[in-house]
Design a protein around this motif. Structure first.
Motif, PDB file in Angstrom:
ATOM      1  N   GLY A   1     -28.771 -18.799  35.476  1.00  0.00           N
ATOM      2  CA  GLY A   1     -28.044 -17.572  36.484  1.00  0.00           C
ATOM      3  C   GLY A   1     -28.070 -16.384  36.040  1.00  0.00           C
ATOM      4  N   CYS A   2     -27.908 -16.575  34.212  1.00  0.00           N
ATOM      5  CA  CYS A   2     -26.182 -15.179  33.573  1.00  0.00           C
ATOM      6  C   CYS A   2     -26.420 -16.513  32.353  1.00  0.00           C
ATOM      7  CB  CYS A   2     -25.101 -15.136  34.101  1.00  0.00           C
ATOM      8  SG  CYS A   2     -24.291 -14.043  33.556  1.00  0.00           S
ATOM      9  N   ILE A   3     -26.423 -15.033  31.310  1.00  0.00           N
ATOM     10  CA  ILE A   3     -26.419 -15.491  29.867  1.00  0.00           C
ATOM     11  C   ILE A   3     -25.584 -15.062  28.829  1.00  0.00           C
ATOM     12  CG2 ILE A   3     -27.954 -15.618  27.717  1.00  0.00           C
ATOM     13  CD1 ILE A   3     -30.360 -14.850  29.985  1.00  0.00           C
ATOM     14  N   VAL A   4     -25.077 -15.669  28.085  1.00  0.00           N
ATOM     15  CA  VAL A   4     -23.686 -15.083  27.823  1.00  0.00           C
ATOM     16  C   VAL A   4     -24.483 -15.439  26.156  1.00  0.00           C
ATOM     17  CG1 VAL A   4     -20.979 -15.803  26.606  1.00  0.00           C
ATOM     18  CG2 VAL A   4     -21.470 -15.973  28.753  1.00  0.00           C
ATOM     19  N   VAL A   5     -23.349 -14.221  25.429  1.00  0.00           N
ATOM     20  CA  VAL A   5     -24.201 -14.036  24.025  1.00  0.00           C
ATOM     21  C   VAL A   5     -22.693 -14.048  23.264  1.00  0.00           C
ATOM     22  CG1 VAL A   5     -25.389 -12.906  22.059  1.00  0.00           C
ATOM     23  CG2 VAL A   5     -26.381 -12.891  24.323  1.00  0.00           C
ATOM     24  N   THR A   6     -22.532 -15.086  21.945  1.00  0.00           N
ATOM     25  CA  THR A   6     -21.749 -14.607  21.748  1.00  0.00           C
ATOM     26  C   THR A   6     -21.499 -14.648  19.650  1.00  0.00           C
ATOM     27  OG1 THR A   6     -19.290 -15.315  21.671  1.00  0.00           O
ATOM     28  CG2 THR A   6     -20.564 -17.369  21.355  1.00  0.00           C
ATOM     29  N   GLY A   7     -20.358 -14.810  19.132  1.00  0.00           N
ATOM     30  CA  GLY A   7     -20.603 -14.696  17.759  1.00  0.00           C
ATOM     31  C   GLY A   7     -19.754 -16.052  17.017  1.00  0.00           C
ATOM     32  N   SER A   8     -18.540 -15.451  16.495  1.00  0.00           N
ATOM     33  CA  SER A   8     -18.041 -16.111  15.406  1.00  0.00           C
ATOM     34  C   SER A   8     -16.710 -15.798  15.653  1.00  0.00           C
ATOM     35  CB  SER A   8     -18.029 -16.845  13.702  1.00  0.00           C
ATOM     36  OG  SER A   8     -17.851 -15.878  13.693  1.00  0.00           O
ATOM     37  N   GLU A   9     -15.438 -16.850  15.802  1.00  0.00           N
ATOM     38  CA  GLU A   9     -14.294 -15.988  15.513  1.00  0.00           C
ATOM     39  C   GLU A   9     -14.084 -14.806  14.449  1.00  0.00           C
ATOM     40  OE1 GLU A   9     -10.851 -18.537  14.737  1.00  0.00           O
ATOM     41  OE2 GLU A   9     -12.157 -20.336  15.764  1.00  0.00           O
ATOM     42  N   LYS A  10     -14.582 -14.886  13.207  1.00  0.00           N
ATOM     43  CA  LYS A  10     -14.515 -13.316  12.463  1.00  0.00           C
ATOM     44  C   LYS A  10     -15.509 -12.319  12.616  1.00  0.00           C
ATOM     45  CE  LYS A  10     -13.959 -11.989   7.848  1.00  0.00           C
ATOM     46  NZ  LYS A  10     -14.601 -12.240   6.917  1.00  0.00           N
ATOM     47  N   ALA A  11     -16.752 -12.582  13.134  1.00  0.00           N
ATOM     48  CA  ALA A  11     -17.502 -11.857  13.314  1.00  0.00           C
ATOM     49  C   ALA A  11     -18.667 -12.102  14.499  1.00  0.00           C
ATOM     50  CB  ALA A  11     -18.299 -11.054  12.731  1.00  0.00           C
ATOM     51  N   PHE A  12     -18.990 -10.746  15.761  1.00  0.00           N
ATOM     52  CA  PHE A  12     -19.463 -11.031  16.423  1.00  0.00           C
ATOM     53  C   PHE A  12     -20.691 -11.572  15.863  1.00  0.00           C
ATOM     54  CE2 PHE A  12     -22.574  -8.932  19.719  1.00  0.00           C
ATOM     55  CZ  PHE A  12     -23.124  -9.948  20.756  1.00  0.00           C
TER      56      PHE A  12
ATOM     57  N   ARG B   1     -33.924  -8.843  32.387  1.00  0.00           N
ATOM     58  CA  ARG B   1     -33.846  -9.017  34.135  1.00  0.00           C
ATOM     59  C   ARG B   1     -32.611  -8.974  34.355  1.00  0.00           C
ATOM     60  NH1 ARG B   1     -39.142  -9.349  36.733  1.00  0.00           N
ATOM     61  NH2 ARG B   1     -38.623  -8.443  38.553  1.00  0.00           N
ATOM     62  N   LYS B   2     -32.497 -11.423  33.539  1.00  0.00           N
ATOM     63  CA  LYS B   2     -31.549 -11.613  34.447  1.00  0.00           C
ATOM     64  C   LYS B   2     -29.754 -10.931  33.136  1.00  0.00           C
ATOM     65  CE  LYS B   2     -33.293 -15.798  34.990  1.00  0.00           C
ATOM     66  NZ  LYS B   2     -33.604 -17.008  34.675  1.00  0.00           N
ATOM     67  N   PRO B   3     -28.696 -11.157  33.811  1.00  0.00           N
ATOM     68  CA  PRO B   3     -27.874 -10.685  33.458  1.00  0.00           C
ATOM     69  C   PRO B   3     -26.900 -10.900  32.110  1.00  0.00           C
ATOM     70  CG  PRO B   3     -27.035 -12.665  35.640  1.00  0.00           C
ATOM     71  CD  PRO B   3     -28.586 -12.404  35.470  1.00  0.00           C
ATOM     72  N   MET B   4     -26.681 -10.018  31.356  1.00  0.00           N
ATOM     73  CA  MET B   4     -26.354 -10.563  29.580  1.00  0.00           C
ATOM     74  C   MET B   4     -24.451 -10.422  29.151  1.00  0.00           C
ATOM     75  SD  MET B   4     -29.819 -10.256  27.539  1.00  0.00           S
ATOM     76  CE  MET B   4     -28.888  -9.990  26.387  1.00  0.00           C
ATOM     77  N   ILE B   5     -23.355 -11.353  29.367  1.00  0.00           N
ATOM     78  CA  ILE B   5     -22.839 -10.781  28.851  1.00  0.00           C
ATOM     79  C   ILE B   5     -22.730 -11.539  27.208  1.00  0.00           C
ATOM     80  CG2 ILE B   5     -20.211 -10.975  29.100  1.00  0.00           C
ATOM     81  CD1 ILE B   5     -20.525 -12.787  31.736  1.00  0.00           C
ATOM     82  N   ALA B   6     -21.979  -9.559  26.786  1.00  0.00           N
ATOM     83  CA  ALA B   6     -21.441 -10.838  25.617  1.00  0.00           C
ATOM     84  C   ALA B   6     -20.448 -10.496  25.627  1.00  0.00           C
ATOM     85  CB  ALA B   6     -21.912  -8.753  24.721  1.00  0.00           C
TER      86      ALA B   6
ATOM     87  N   MET C   1     -26.199  -3.181  24.179  1.00  0.00           N
ATOM     88  CA  MET C   1     -26.886  -4.410  25.044  1.00  0.00           C
ATOM     89  C   MET C   1     -27.390  -4.786  25.922  1.00  0.00           C
ATOM     90  SD  MET C   1     -29.818  -4.514  22.055  1.00  0.00           S
ATOM     91  CE  MET C   1     -29.834  -3.450  20.637  1.00  0.00           C
ATOM     92  N   CYS C   2     -26.609  -5.700  26.509  1.00  0.00           N
ATOM     93  CA  CYS C   2     -25.668  -6.599  27.314  1.00  0.00           C
ATOM     94  C   CYS C   2     -25.492  -5.747  28.499  1.00  0.00           C
ATOM     95  CB  CYS C   2     -24.908  -8.285  26.684  1.00  0.00           C
ATOM     96  SG  CYS C   2     -25.519  -8.533  25.160  1.00  0.00           S
ATOM     97  N   ASP C   3     -25.099  -6.243  29.392  1.00  0.00           N
ATOM     98  CA  ASP C   3     -24.516  -5.915  30.486  1.00  0.00           C
ATOM     99  C   ASP C   3     -23.237  -5.389  30.458  1.00  0.00           C
ATOM    100  OD1 ASP C   3     -27.195  -5.348  31.648  1.00  0.00           O
ATOM    101  OD2 ASP C   3     -27.238  -7.829  32.324  1.00  0.00           O
ATOM    102  N   PHE C   4     -22.185  -6.040  29.996  1.00  0.00           N
ATOM    103  CA  PHE C   4     -20.692  -5.889  30.152  1.00  0.00           C
ATOM    104  C   PHE C   4     -20.518  -6.978  28.694  1.00  0.00           C
ATOM    105  CE2 PHE C   4     -20.662  -8.798  33.283  1.00  0.00           C
ATOM    106  CZ  PHE C   4     -19.605  -9.428  33.140  1.00  0.00           C
ATOM    107  N   ILE C   5     -19.214  -6.576  28.132  1.00  0.00           N
ATOM    108  CA  ILE C   5     -18.418  -7.297  27.216  1.00  0.00           C
ATOM    109  C   ILE C   5     -17.434  -7.455  27.096  1.00  0.00           C
ATOM    110  CG2 ILE C   5     -17.896  -6.571  24.826  1.00  0.00           C
ATOM    111  CD1 ILE C   5     -19.515  -4.113  23.794  1.00  0.00           C
TER     112      ILE C   5
END
Ligand code: CO8
Length: 257
Positions: free
Chosen positions: A50-61, A94-99, A115-119
């Motif tokens: 129902g929702c997608i999270v995109v993340t990176g590392s501690e040092k860099a998204f 189309r699905k919500p994405m959080i960075a 590009m994500c829906d919010f950060i």
């Protein structure tokens, strides 16, 4: 599915993508773009997500598009290959994405986050569009999205000087929804994503589509679109269930999928 540049998992109803090119500070190369789109295709096809999270590392998204991959490209090559055209597919999901951003979100990294829906940002996050220092400008939507989010004065200053913005300024300026301690970043982002994923999926997707009209249309047209979609929501069982549950003082059980 084995990925080389990202890690992909599902946590409950949340799809999680972790950018994973640590030696290059998650620089966004073509392989990573392809893999992000494959992972998003799978999450979008899965009714359980129902929702997608995109993340990176501690040092860099992500510290930007991969400069080493781009450096020697000629104009005909970059034009013919429609270099980075695949990012439009990422932005139009189309699905919500959080960075969930910690550390550097620079150049294409900042643009991917936008590009994500919010950060949601860690207090260590640093945002910037330093392309001007490389003799180019933002090319993945940054000139447009940053300007809409933080206004012309700050967008101009950031894109023309390449200076970075810390998390506190990013929150003040409207670039990020919320700043949290770095140690809590992933948990906070996942919790927020779970809240969204617990709502009716079609209603969430219609709401996302409608809010995005604010950027794409004139006000009157946007308000007309909002009214049409609002009316259409009354054709869903989830609207009946959500309102009935409120009246009956119980938790709703959303089922439309
Ligand atoms: N691309 C490729 N490699 C990178 C990138 C990048 N964007 N960023 C970092 N790396 C690599 C470094 O080269 C280094 O590799 P190596 O160990 O092999 O030398 C490794 O990652 C670690 O980086 P540093 O040693 O530089 O780490 P520091 O902690 O000293 O510095 C910084 C961190 C400040 C983030 C620094 O790495 C930096 O300034 N990076 C570049 C930031 C940048 O300019 N980003 C914008 C890129 S251009 C862009 O995004 C345009 C997008 C639009 C394209 C549209 C086309 C149509």
């Amino acid at each position: 599915m084995a990925y080389e540049t990202i890690l992909v998992e599902t946590r409950g109803k949340v799809g999680l993508i972790t950018l994973n090119r640590p030696k290059a500070l998650n620089a966004l190369n073509s392989a990573l773009l392809d893999e992000v789109n494959q992972a998003l295709d799978a999450f979008e096809a899965d009714n359980g997500v129902g929702c997608i999270v995109v993340t990176g590392s501690e040092k860099a998204f992500a510290a930007g598009a991969d400069i080493k991959e781009m450096a020697s490209l000629t104009y005909p090559q970059i034009y013919l290959d429609n270099q980075f055209g695949g990012w439009d597919r990422v932005a139009n999901r189309r699905k919500p994405m959080i960075a969930a951003v910690a550390g550097f979100a620079l150049g294409g990294g900042c643009e991917f986050a936008m590009m994500c829906d919010f950060i949601i940002a860690a207090d260590t996050a640093k945002f910037g569009q330093p392309e001007i220092k490389l003799g180019v400008m933002p090319g993945m939507g940054g000139t447009q999205r940053l300007t809409r989010l933080i206004g012309k004065a700050k967008a101009m200053e950031m894109c023309l000087t390449g200076r970075m913005m810390d998390a506190a300024e990013a929150e003040r300026s409207g670039l990020v929804a919320r700043v949290v301690p770095a140690a809590d970043l992933l948990n906070e982002a996942l919790k927020t994503a779970e809240t969204i994923a617990s709502m009716s999926l079609p209603i969430v997707m219609m709401t996302k589509e409608t809010i995005n009209r604010a950027d794409e249309m004139f006000l009157a047209e946007g308000i007309r679109f909002e009214r049409r979609v609002f009316h259409a929501m009354f054709a869903t069982a989830d609207q009946k269930e959500g309102m009935a549950a409120f009246v009956e003082k119980r938790a709703p059980e959303f089922k439309d999928r």
